[in-house]
Design a protein around this motif. Structure first.
Motif, short mmCIF file in Angstrom:
data_model
loop_
_atom_site.label_atom_id
_atom_site.label_comp_id
_atom_site.label_asym_id
_atom_site.label_seq_id
_atom_site.Cartn_x
_atom_site.Cartn_y
_atom_site.Cartn_z
N VAL A 32 -0.40 3.06 -0.60
CA VAL A 32 -1.08 3.58 -1.78
C VAL A 32 -0.09 3.70 -2.94
O VAL A 32 -0.43 3.35 -4.08
N LEU A 33 1.12 4.16 -2.66
CA LEU A 33 2.12 4.22 -3.72
C LEU A 33 2.40 2.82 -4.28
O LEU A 33 2.55 2.66 -5.50
N ALA A 34 2.47 1.84 -3.40
CA ALA A 34 2.70 0.46 -3.85
C ALA A 34 1.53 -0.04 -4.68
O ALA A 34 1.72 -0.68 -5.73
N ALA A 35 0.32 0.22 -4.23
CA ALA A 35 -0.87 -0.23 -4.95
C ALA A 35 -0.94 0.39 -6.35
O ALA A 35 -1.46 -0.22 -7.29
N ALA A 36 -0.39 1.61 -6.47
CA ALA A 36 -0.39 2.28 -7.77
C ALA A 36 0.78 1.84 -8.65
O ALA A 36 0.89 2.28 -9.80
N GLY A 37 1.66 0.97 -8.11
CA GLY A 37 2.79 0.46 -8.88
C GLY A 37 4.03 1.31 -8.83
O GLY A 37 5.01 1.03 -9.52
N LEU A 38 4.04 2.32 -7.97
CA LEU A 38 5.17 3.25 -7.94
C LEU A 38 6.39 2.71 -7.22
O LEU A 38 7.49 3.27 -7.35
N LEU A 39 6.20 1.65 -6.43
CA LEU A 39 7.32 1.12 -5.65
C LEU A 39 7.83 -0.23 -6.20
O LEU A 39 8.67 -0.87 -5.57
N ALA A 40 7.35 -0.63 -7.34
CA ALA A 40 7.72 -1.94 -7.90
C ALA A 40 9.23 -2.06 -8.06
O ALA A 40 9.86 -1.24 -8.73
N GLY A 41 9.80 -3.08 -7.41
CA GLY A 41 11.22 -3.36 -7.52
C GLY A 41 12.12 -2.34 -6.85
O GLY A 41 13.33 -2.35 -7.06
N GLY B 175 -2.15 6.48 7.56
CA GLY B 175 -3.33 6.46 8.42
C GLY B 175 -4.34 5.43 7.94
O GLY B 175 -4.19 4.85 6.86
N ARG B 176 -5.38 5.23 8.72
CA ARG B 176 -6.39 4.22 8.38
C ARG B 176 -7.02 4.46 7.00
O ARG B 176 -7.39 3.53 6.30
N GLY B 177 -7.12 5.71 6.62
CA GLY B 177 -7.76 6.04 5.35
C GLY B 177 -7.03 5.52 4.13
O GLY B 177 -7.61 5.45 3.04
N THR B 178 -5.78 5.14 4.29
CA THR B 178 -5.02 4.64 3.13
C THR B 178 -5.54 3.29 2.65
O THR B 178 -5.39 2.96 1.48
N ARG B 179 -6.16 2.53 3.54
CA ARG B 179 -6.59 1.18 3.14
C ARG B 179 -7.65 1.24 2.05
O ARG B 179 -7.58 0.51 1.05
N ALA B 180 -8.63 2.12 2.20
CA ALA B 180 -9.66 2.26 1.16
C ALA B 180 -9.05 2.86 -0.11
O ALA B 180 -9.37 2.41 -1.23
N LEU B 181 -8.18 3.85 0.04
CA LEU B 181 -7.60 4.50 -1.13
C LEU B 181 -6.70 3.55 -1.92
O LEU B 181 -6.59 3.67 -3.14
N ALA B 182 -6.08 2.60 -1.23
CA ALA B 182 -5.21 1.64 -1.92
C ALA B 182 -5.99 0.67 -2.79
O ALA B 182 -5.41 -0.07 -3.59
N HIS B 183 -7.32 0.67 -2.64
CA HIS B 183 -8.17 -0.20 -3.45
C HIS B 183 -9.17 0.60 -4.28
O HIS B 183 -10.14 0.05 -4.81
N ASP B 184 -8.93 1.89 -4.41
CA ASP B 184 -9.81 2.77 -5.18
C ASP B 184 -9.15 3.02 -6.54
O ASP B 184 -8.17 3.76 -6.64
N SER B 185 -9.67 2.40 -7.59
CA SER B 185 -9.01 2.44 -8.90
C SER B 185 -8.91 3.86 -9.45
O SER B 185 -7.89 4.22 -10.06
N ASP B 186 -9.93 4.69 -9.22
CA ASP B 186 -9.86 6.07 -9.72
C ASP B 186 -8.75 6.84 -9.00
O ASP B 186 -8.01 7.60 -9.62
N HIS B 187 -8.66 6.62 -7.69
CA HIS B 187 -7.62 7.32 -6.93
C HIS B 187 -6.23 6.83 -7.36
O HIS B 187 -5.31 7.66 -7.50
N LEU B 188 -6.08 5.55 -7.56
CA LEU B 188 -4.77 5.03 -7.98
C LEU B 188 -4.38 5.57 -9.35
O LEU B 188 -3.20 5.85 -9.60
N ASN B 189 -5.37 5.75 -10.23
CA ASN B 189 -5.07 6.37 -11.53
C ASN B 189 -4.58 7.81 -11.34
O ASN B 189 -3.68 8.26 -12.04
N TRP B 190 -5.18 8.51 -10.38
CA TRP B 190 -4.73 9.87 -10.09
C TRP B 190 -3.30 9.87 -9.56
O TRP B 190 -2.48 10.71 -9.95
N VAL B 191 -2.97 8.91 -8.67
CA VAL B 191 -1.62 8.81 -8.13
C VAL B 191 -0.62 8.57 -9.27
O VAL B 191 0.46 9.18 -9.32
N ARG B 192 -0.98 7.70 -10.20
CA ARG B 192 -0.10 7.43 -11.35
C ARG B 192 0.07 8.69 -12.20
O ARG B 192 1.17 8.96 -12.71
#
Length: 199
Positions: free
Chosen positions: A115-124, A80-97
């Motif tokens: 968001v998973l990609a921004a957190a590095g979870l989909l690398a490769g 959804g649209r809300g993922t765009r802000a969350l994909a650039h929210d460093s605190d949220h990405l740390n929580w995803v990790r």
């Protein structure tokens, strides 16, 4: 699948999440909980436990906060649209990790994969997203092996689903994987999911 405690599935909800990305998997998984001897615990949760307003205006009061949802076995991350802000929210990405390290199976629907990609979870790794978001996915992590055809991509400990209704397919796949193919068919029949688009 056998676990030492109840199998818990958490569906993360946030402002501007896409309605069907949330409710589609919830419908499948809640039907599974009602039918299966495994009696999985299917819950919604938001960051702070407060209510959220989804992309088209539907309001949801979640069951828990992010601090109250653990331990979780499966996390469902809608798009959804809300993922765009969350994909650039460093605190949220740390929580995803952090969740990646605590949750056995991370899943996303639609642009939740951003968001998973921004957190590095989909690398490769192979992954999918909404058909209109592959450029965004590549911009966030060009190493992702984007699958533009699949309804969902199961890569072991991470499953990504393409747009909106594909979350229902992914959730049925989860039931088959965590319980049985027969149970997944029983759930599909119970919710009368037999798509025949009229257009």
């Amino acid at each position: 699948m056998s676990t030492g405690s109840a199998l818990r599935v958490g569906i993360f909800v946030f402002d501007d999440a896409e309605e069907l990305d949330v409710v589609g998997p919830y419908e499948v998984l809640a039907a599974w909980a009602a039918l299966s001897e495994l009696r999985p615990d299917v819950l919604t949760f938001s960051a702070d436990g407060g209510g959220v307003r989804l992309a088209k205006g539907l309001r949801i009061v979640p069951d828990r906060s992010a601090d109250e949802i653990t331990p979780m076995h499966v996390l469902v991350y809608p798009g959804g649209r809300g993922t765009r802000a969350l994909a650039h929210d460093s605190d949220h990405l740390n929580w995803v990790r952090k969740m990646r390290n605590e949750v056995s199976l991370m899943t996303s629907v639609c642009t939740g994969s951003l968001v998973l990609a921004a957190a590095g979870l989909l690398a490769g790794r192979p992954a999918t997203t909404h058909w209109g978001a592959f450029d965004e996915l590549a911009a966030l992590d060009p190493s992702v092996a984007a699958d533009t055809e699949a309804r969902f991509v199961d890569d072991g400990d991470v499953i990504t689903a393409s747009g909106v209704s594909a979350g229902i397919d992914m959730a049925l796949h989860l039931v088959a994987r965590l319980d049985s193919y027969q149970m997944a068919r029983q759930v599909r029949r119970a919710i009368q999911y037999d798509p025949e688009p009229p257009v």
